[in-house]
Design a protein around this motif. Sequence first.
Motif, PDB file in Angstrom:
ATOM      1  N   UNK A 249       0.751  -1.182   0.033  1.00 59.00           N
ATOM      2  CA  UNK A 249       0.077   0.059   0.008  1.00 59.00           C
ATOM      3  C   UNK A 249       0.812   1.471   0.082  1.00 59.00           C
ATOM      4  N   UNK A 250       1.953   1.260   0.721  1.00 55.56           N
ATOM      5  CA  UNK A 250       2.858   2.320   1.013  1.00 55.56           C
ATOM      6  C   UNK A 250       3.457   2.566  -0.547  1.00 55.56           C
ATOM      7  N   UNK A 251       4.163   1.427  -1.036  1.00 54.06           N
ATOM      8  CA  UNK A 251       4.748   1.798  -2.464  1.00 54.06           C
ATOM      9  C   UNK A 251       4.071   2.157  -3.338  1.00 54.06           C
ATOM     10  N   UNK A 252       2.660   1.772  -3.402  1.00 50.40           N
ATOM     11  CA  UNK A 252       1.655   2.170  -4.510  1.00 50.40           C
ATOM     12  C   UNK A 252       1.389   3.809  -4.364  1.00 50.40           C
ATOM     13  N   UNK A 253       1.130   3.926  -3.006  1.00 55.68           N
ATOM     14  CA  UNK A 253       0.806   5.218  -2.812  1.00 55.68           C
ATOM     15  C   UNK A 253       1.991   6.241  -3.197  1.00 55.68           C
ATOM     16  N   UNK A 254       3.008   6.114  -2.762  1.00 55.05           N
ATOM     17  CA  UNK A 254       4.069   6.769  -3.084  1.00 55.05           C
ATOM     18  C   UNK A 254       4.643   6.940  -4.457  1.00 55.05           C
ATOM     19  N   UNK A 255       4.658   5.729  -5.147  1.00 53.89           N
ATOM     20  CA  UNK A 255       5.199   5.588  -6.568  1.00 53.89           C
ATOM     21  C   UNK A 255       4.163   5.696  -7.505  1.00 53.89           C
ATOM     22  N   UNK A 256       2.852   5.233  -7.505  1.00 52.43           N
ATOM     23  CA  UNK A 256       1.838   5.308  -8.501  1.00 52.43           C
ATOM     24  C   UNK A 256       1.033   6.511  -8.245  1.00 52.43           C
ATOM     25  N   UNK A 257       0.560   7.040  -7.026  1.00 56.15           N
ATOM     26  CA  UNK A 257      -0.136   8.250  -6.725  1.00 56.15           C
ATOM     27  C   UNK A 257       0.695   9.248  -6.809  1.00 56.15           C
ATOM     28  N   UNK A 258       1.387   9.330  -5.647  1.00 56.61           N
ATOM     29  CA  UNK A 258       2.247  10.574  -5.366  1.00 56.61           C
ATOM     30  C   UNK A 258       3.359  11.022  -6.456  1.00 56.61           C
ATOM     31  N   UNK A 259       4.181   9.979  -6.948  1.00 55.74           N
ATOM     32  CA  UNK A 259       5.248  10.412  -7.757  1.00 55.74           C
ATOM     33  C   UNK A 259       4.782  10.563  -9.263  1.00 55.74           C
ATOM     34  N   UNK A 260       3.743   9.917  -9.591  1.00 55.85           N
ATOM     35  CA  UNK A 260       3.381   9.775 -11.220  1.00 55.85           C
ATOM     36  C   UNK A 260       1.729  10.210 -11.356  1.00 55.85           C
ATOM     37  N   UNK A 261       1.147   9.780 -10.909  1.00 55.69           N
ATOM     38  CA  UNK A 261      -0.648  10.316 -11.111  1.00 55.69           C
ATOM     39  C   UNK A 261      -0.907  11.769 -10.570  1.00 55.69           C
ATOM     40  N   UNK A 262      -0.532  12.029  -9.225  1.00 54.21           N
ATOM     41  CA  UNK A 262      -0.964  13.187  -8.819  1.00 54.21           C
ATOM     42  C   UNK A 262      -0.685  14.474  -9.468  1.00 54.21           C
ATOM     43  N   UNK A 263       0.421  14.433 -10.112  1.00 54.99           N
ATOM     44  CA  UNK A 263       0.970  15.620 -10.832  1.00 54.99           C
ATOM     45  C   UNK A 263       0.610  15.601 -12.381  1.00 54.99           C
ATOM     46  N   UNK A 264      -0.068  14.365 -12.821  1.00 57.91           N
ATOM     47  CA  UNK A 264       0.119  14.054 -14.384  1.00 57.91           C
ATOM     48  C   UNK A 264      -1.253  13.817 -14.730  1.00 57.91           C
ATOM     49  N   UNK A 265      -2.474  13.456 -13.959  1.00 56.30           N
ATOM     50  CA  UNK A 265      -3.668  12.979 -14.602  1.00 56.30           C
ATOM     51  C   UNK A 265      -4.760  13.341 -13.442  1.00 56.30           C
ATOM     52  N   UNK A 266      -5.785  13.581 -14.246  1.00 57.65           N
ATOM     53  CA  UNK A 266      -7.058  14.020 -13.487  1.00 57.65           C
ATOM     54  C   UNK A 266      -7.578  12.918 -12.757  1.00 57.65           C
ATOM     55  N   UNK A 267      -7.026  11.797 -13.104  1.00 63.15           N
ATOM     56  CA  UNK A 267      -7.655  10.539 -12.447  1.00 63.15           C
ATOM     57  C   UNK A 267      -6.826  10.070 -11.447  1.00 63.15           C
TER      58      UNK A 267
END
Length: 298
Positions: free
Chosen positions: A126-144
Amino acid sequence: MLKPAQSPLRSRVAGYVALTKPRIIELLLVTTVPTMVVAEKGIPSIWLMINTVIGGALAAGGANAINMYVDRDIDALMERTKNRPLVTGLIKPRNGLIFAIALEVIAFVWLTYWVNLLTACLGVAACLFYVFVYTLWLKRTSKSNIVIGGAAGAVPVLIGWTAVTNSLSWAPIVLFAVMFYWTPPHFWALAIKYKDDYSSADVPMLPSVASMKTTATRILLYTLLLWGLTLVFSPVADMGDIYLVSAIVLGGVFTWFAVRLLREPTTQRAMKVFTYSITYITLLFGAMALDVLVRNAR
Protein backbone atom coordinates in the motif's frame (compact mmCIF):
# COMPACT_ATOMS: atom_id res chain seq x y z
CA MET A 1 -4.20 36.02 27.41
CA LEU A 2 -1.26 34.77 25.35
CA LYS A 3 -0.68 31.04 25.06
CA PRO A 4 2.77 29.90 26.26
CA ALA A 5 5.10 29.08 23.39
CA GLN A 6 5.88 25.41 22.79
CA SER A 7 9.40 24.23 23.60
CA PRO A 8 11.60 23.43 20.56
CA LEU A 9 11.52 19.71 21.41
CA ARG A 10 7.76 19.66 21.83
CA SER A 11 7.29 21.55 18.56
CA ARG A 12 9.54 19.11 16.73
CA VAL A 13 7.73 16.09 18.14
CA ALA A 14 4.44 17.65 17.07
CA GLY A 15 5.95 18.18 13.63
CA TYR A 16 6.89 14.52 13.28
CA VAL A 17 3.40 13.52 14.37
CA ALA A 18 1.94 15.90 11.77
CA LEU A 19 4.01 14.19 9.07
CA THR A 20 1.97 11.01 9.61
CA LYS A 21 -1.36 12.81 8.96
CA PRO A 22 -3.11 11.45 12.09
CA ARG A 23 -6.63 12.26 10.89
CA ILE A 24 -6.18 10.11 7.81
CA ILE A 25 -4.80 7.28 9.95
CA GLU A 26 -7.87 7.48 12.20
CA LEU A 27 -10.15 7.08 9.19
CA LEU A 28 -8.18 4.09 7.90
CA LEU A 29 -8.37 2.36 11.28
CA VAL A 30 -12.14 2.91 11.39
CA THR A 31 -12.35 0.47 8.49
CA THR A 32 -9.77 -2.02 9.74
CA VAL A 33 -11.23 -3.13 13.08
CA PRO A 34 -14.83 -3.73 11.87
CA THR A 35 -13.40 -5.73 8.96
CA MET A 36 -11.58 -7.92 11.48
CA VAL A 37 -14.85 -8.53 13.31
CA VAL A 38 -16.57 -9.56 10.07
CA ALA A 39 -13.67 -11.84 9.10
CA GLU A 40 -13.66 -13.48 12.54
CA LYS A 41 -17.49 -13.63 12.62
CA GLY A 42 -17.08 -12.38 16.16
CA ILE A 43 -14.59 -10.47 18.28
CA PRO A 44 -11.00 -11.37 17.37
CA SER A 45 -8.22 -11.62 19.95
CA ILE A 46 -7.78 -8.24 21.61
CA TRP A 47 -4.01 -8.53 21.18
CA LEU A 48 -4.43 -9.29 17.48
CA MET A 49 -6.58 -6.19 17.04
CA ILE A 50 -4.12 -4.02 18.98
CA ASN A 51 -1.12 -5.30 17.03
CA THR A 52 -2.90 -4.93 13.70
CA VAL A 53 -3.95 -1.37 14.54
CA ILE A 54 -0.43 -0.44 15.66
CA GLY A 55 1.19 -1.99 12.59
CA GLY A 56 -1.39 -0.49 10.25
CA ALA A 57 -0.99 2.95 11.83
CA LEU A 58 2.79 2.79 11.47
CA ALA A 59 2.53 1.72 7.81
CA ALA A 60 -0.02 4.43 6.98
CA GLY A 61 1.96 7.04 8.91
CA GLY A 62 5.15 6.18 7.06
CA ALA A 63 3.41 6.40 3.69
CA ASN A 64 1.89 9.77 4.59
CA ALA A 65 5.27 11.10 5.73
CA ILE A 66 6.91 10.03 2.46
CA ASN A 67 4.06 11.75 0.63
CA MET A 68 4.82 14.98 2.50
CA TYR A 69 8.52 14.63 1.69
CA VAL A 70 7.83 14.26 -2.04
CA ASP A 71 5.15 16.97 -2.13
CA ARG A 72 6.97 19.61 -0.11
CA ASP A 73 7.49 21.74 -3.23
CA ILE A 74 3.81 21.95 -4.14
CA ASP A 75 2.75 22.11 -0.48
CA ALA A 76 4.62 25.42 -0.28
CA LEU A 77 2.39 26.79 -3.06
CA MET A 78 -0.92 25.80 -1.53
CA GLU A 79 -2.69 27.78 1.17
CA ARG A 80 -4.00 24.60 2.82
CA THR A 81 -0.57 22.97 3.15
CA LYS A 82 1.89 25.84 3.45
CA ASN A 83 2.28 25.33 7.21
CA ARG A 84 3.31 21.69 7.01
CA PRO A 85 6.54 20.96 8.95
CA LEU A 86 8.70 20.24 5.89
CA VAL A 87 7.57 23.51 4.28
CA THR A 88 8.15 25.71 7.31
CA GLY A 89 11.54 24.16 8.01
CA LEU A 90 10.52 22.80 11.40
CA ILE A 91 11.79 19.42 10.19
CA LYS A 92 14.57 18.99 7.66
CA PRO A 93 13.58 16.99 4.56
CA ARG A 94 16.32 14.41 5.10
CA ASN A 95 15.20 13.80 8.67
CA GLY A 96 11.58 13.56 7.55
CA LEU A 97 12.46 10.93 4.96
CA ILE A 98 14.52 8.91 7.44
CA PHE A 99 11.62 9.05 9.90
CA ALA A 100 9.16 7.90 7.22
CA ILE A 101 11.29 4.96 6.07
CA ALA A 102 11.91 3.94 9.67
CA LEU A 103 8.16 3.81 10.28
CA GLU A 104 7.71 1.55 7.26
CA VAL A 105 10.47 -0.81 8.37
CA ILE A 106 9.09 -0.99 11.90
CA ALA A 107 5.57 -1.56 10.51
CA PHE A 108 6.74 -4.46 8.36
CA VAL A 109 8.65 -6.12 11.19
CA TRP A 110 5.81 -5.51 13.64
CA LEU A 111 3.10 -6.96 11.38
CA THR A 112 5.28 -9.91 10.36
CA TYR A 113 6.09 -10.85 13.95
CA TRP A 114 2.80 -10.10 15.71
CA VAL A 115 0.27 -10.70 12.88
CA ASN A 116 1.44 -12.52 9.74
CA LEU A 117 3.64 -12.05 6.68
CA LEU A 118 0.74 -11.57 4.22
CA THR A 119 -0.59 -8.65 6.25
CA ALA A 120 2.88 -7.12 6.50
CA CYS A 121 3.37 -7.39 2.73
CA LEU A 122 0.00 -5.72 2.10
CA GLY A 123 1.00 -2.83 4.36
CA VAL A 124 4.25 -2.25 2.48
CA ALA A 125 2.52 -2.71 -0.90
CA ALA A 126 0.00 0.00 0.00
CA CYS A 127 2.85 2.36 0.87
CA LEU A 128 4.74 1.66 -2.36
CA PHE A 129 1.58 2.15 -4.43
CA TYR A 130 0.72 5.39 -2.64
CA VAL A 131 4.21 6.80 -3.07
CA PHE A 132 5.22 5.63 -6.54
CA VAL A 133 1.90 5.33 -8.38
CA TYR A 134 -0.11 8.14 -6.79
CA THR A 135 2.36 10.69 -5.37
CA LEU A 136 5.23 10.47 -7.85
CA TRP A 137 3.25 9.73 -10.99
CA LEU A 138 -0.51 10.29 -11.11
CA LYS A 139 -0.98 13.21 -8.72
CA ARG A 140 0.90 15.66 -10.95
CA THR A 141 -0.01 14.21 -14.34
CA SER A 142 -3.58 12.90 -14.44
CA LYS A 143 -7.04 14.10 -13.46
CA SER A 144 -7.74 10.46 -12.58
CA ASN A 145 -5.06 10.67 -9.89
CA ILE A 146 -7.28 10.10 -6.88
CA VAL A 147 -9.37 7.47 -8.68
CA ILE A 148 -6.45 5.11 -9.19
CA GLY A 149 -4.36 6.33 -6.28
CA GLY A 150 -7.25 5.71 -3.92
CA ALA A 151 -6.47 2.01 -4.10
CA ALA A 152 -3.81 2.56 -1.45
CA GLY A 153 -6.43 3.84 0.98
CA ALA A 154 -8.55 0.75 0.35
CA VAL A 155 -5.83 -1.68 1.46
CA PRO A 156 -6.55 -1.39 5.22
CA VAL A 157 -9.67 -3.55 4.78
CA LEU A 158 -7.47 -6.24 3.23
CA ILE A 159 -5.04 -5.84 6.13
CA GLY A 160 -7.88 -6.28 8.62
CA TRP A 161 -9.17 -9.37 6.83
CA THR A 162 -5.80 -11.10 6.40
CA ALA A 163 -4.82 -10.34 9.97
CA VAL A 164 -7.63 -12.68 11.03
CA THR A 165 -7.67 -15.26 8.24
CA ASN A 166 -4.16 -15.04 6.72
CA SER A 167 -5.88 -15.32 3.33
CA LEU A 168 -8.01 -13.38 0.85
CA SER A 169 -11.43 -14.20 -0.62
CA TRP A 170 -14.23 -12.47 -2.50
CA ALA A 171 -15.62 -10.73 0.59
CA PRO A 172 -12.52 -8.61 1.30
CA ILE A 173 -12.08 -7.95 -2.42
CA VAL A 174 -15.61 -6.52 -2.62
CA LEU A 175 -14.91 -4.52 0.53
CA PHE A 176 -11.73 -3.24 -1.11
CA ALA A 177 -13.88 -2.11 -4.06
CA VAL A 178 -16.24 -0.34 -1.65
CA MET A 179 -13.37 1.74 -0.29
CA PHE A 180 -11.94 2.25 -3.77
CA TYR A 181 -15.18 3.80 -5.05
CA TRP A 182 -15.81 5.74 -1.84
CA THR A 183 -12.52 7.64 -2.12
CA PRO A 184 -13.19 9.76 -5.26
CA PRO A 185 -16.51 11.33 -4.15
CA HIS A 186 -15.08 11.84 -0.68
CA PHE A 187 -11.90 13.53 -1.91
CA TRP A 188 -13.36 15.41 -4.89
CA ALA A 189 -15.93 17.02 -2.60
CA LEU A 190 -13.11 18.41 -0.45
CA ALA A 191 -11.02 19.32 -3.49
CA ILE A 192 -13.83 21.56 -4.76
CA LYS A 193 -13.15 23.85 -1.82
CA TYR A 194 -9.43 23.92 -2.57
CA LYS A 195 -9.53 23.85 -6.37
CA ASP A 196 -7.69 27.19 -6.61
CA ASP A 197 -4.92 25.73 -4.43
CA TYR A 198 -4.51 22.79 -6.79
CA SER A 199 -4.52 25.12 -9.79
CA SER A 200 -1.80 27.31 -8.29
CA ALA A 201 0.35 24.22 -7.69
CA ASP A 202 -0.43 22.86 -11.18
CA VAL A 203 -1.94 19.67 -9.75
CA PRO A 204 -4.70 18.35 -12.08
CA MET A 205 -7.17 17.38 -9.36
CA LEU A 206 -10.54 17.00 -11.08
CA PRO A 207 -12.28 20.12 -9.65
CA SER A 208 -9.35 22.29 -10.77
CA VAL A 209 -9.39 21.07 -14.39
CA ALA A 210 -13.11 20.38 -14.94
CA SER A 211 -16.31 22.30 -14.39
CA MET A 212 -18.28 22.06 -11.17
CA LYS A 213 -21.06 20.27 -13.05
CA THR A 214 -18.65 17.67 -14.42
CA THR A 215 -17.17 17.11 -10.98
CA ALA A 216 -20.61 16.84 -9.37
CA THR A 217 -21.71 14.36 -12.05
CA ARG A 218 -18.65 12.20 -11.39
CA ILE A 219 -19.33 12.35 -7.65
CA LEU A 220 -22.88 11.13 -8.21
CA LEU A 221 -21.80 8.30 -10.54
CA TYR A 222 -19.17 7.03 -8.11
CA THR A 223 -21.64 7.30 -5.23
CA LEU A 224 -24.11 5.12 -7.11
CA LEU A 225 -21.39 2.55 -7.85
CA LEU A 226 -20.41 2.63 -4.19
CA TRP A 227 -24.01 2.09 -3.11
CA GLY A 228 -24.32 -0.91 -5.40
CA LEU A 229 -21.11 -2.48 -4.11
CA THR A 230 -22.19 -2.14 -0.48
CA LEU A 231 -25.31 -4.12 -1.37
CA VAL A 232 -23.27 -6.76 -3.20
CA PHE A 233 -21.15 -7.18 -0.08
CA SER A 234 -24.16 -8.35 1.91
CA PRO A 235 -24.66 -11.77 0.23
CA VAL A 236 -20.95 -12.23 -0.53
CA ALA A 237 -20.01 -11.85 3.15
CA ASP A 238 -23.23 -13.42 4.45
CA MET A 239 -24.26 -10.28 6.29
CA GLY A 240 -27.58 -9.91 8.09
CA ASP A 241 -30.47 -7.44 8.11
CA ILE A 242 -28.76 -4.83 10.29
CA TYR A 243 -26.01 -4.35 7.74
CA LEU A 244 -28.27 -4.59 4.68
CA VAL A 245 -30.77 -2.02 5.95
CA SER A 246 -27.93 0.27 7.03
CA ALA A 247 -26.25 -0.01 3.62
CA ILE A 248 -29.53 0.83 1.85
CA VAL A 249 -30.33 3.83 4.05
CA LEU A 250 -26.80 5.23 4.31
CA GLY A 251 -26.23 4.84 0.57
CA GLY A 252 -29.54 6.50 -0.15
CA VAL A 253 -28.62 9.50 1.97
CA PHE A 254 -25.18 9.72 0.32
CA THR A 255 -26.85 9.68 -3.10
CA TRP A 256 -29.26 12.38 -1.98
CA PHE A 257 -26.36 14.63 -0.96
CA ALA A 258 -24.67 13.97 -4.32
CA VAL A 259 -27.87 14.78 -6.25
CA ARG A 260 -28.24 18.05 -4.32
CA LEU A 261 -24.67 18.94 -5.23
CA LEU A 262 -25.38 18.26 -8.91
CA ARG A 263 -28.51 20.45 -8.79
CA GLU A 264 -26.72 23.20 -6.87
CA PRO A 265 -22.96 22.85 -7.50
CA THR A 266 -21.54 25.10 -4.81
CA THR A 267 -18.67 24.82 -2.35
CA GLN A 268 -21.14 24.72 0.54
CA ARG A 269 -22.95 21.72 -0.95
CA ALA A 270 -19.64 20.03 -1.70
CA MET A 271 -18.50 20.34 1.90
CA LYS A 272 -21.75 18.76 3.06
CA VAL A 273 -20.98 15.81 0.78
CA PHE A 274 -17.47 15.63 2.20
CA THR A 275 -18.65 15.79 5.82
CA TYR A 276 -21.31 13.16 5.26
CA SER A 277 -18.88 10.87 3.43
CA ILE A 278 -16.90 10.50 6.66
CA THR A 279 -20.05 9.87 8.70
CA TYR A 280 -21.18 7.41 6.03
CA ILE A 281 -18.09 5.21 6.07
CA THR A 282 -17.93 5.25 9.87
CA LEU A 283 -21.56 4.18 10.25
CA LEU A 284 -21.37 1.63 7.43
CA PHE A 285 -18.42 -0.20 8.98
CA GLY A 286 -19.95 0.17 12.41
CA ALA A 287 -23.09 -1.51 11.08
CA MET A 288 -20.97 -4.39 9.74
CA ALA A 289 -19.49 -5.07 13.15
CA LEU A 290 -22.81 -4.60 14.95
CA ASP A 291 -24.54 -6.99 12.56
CA VAL A 292 -22.03 -9.76 13.34
CA LEU A 293 -22.04 -9.16 17.09
CA VAL A 294 -25.85 -9.07 17.37
CA ARG A 295 -26.27 -12.27 15.38
CA ASN A 296 -23.64 -14.01 17.52
CA ALA A 297 -25.39 -12.91 20.71
CA ARG A 298 -28.64 -14.64 19.74
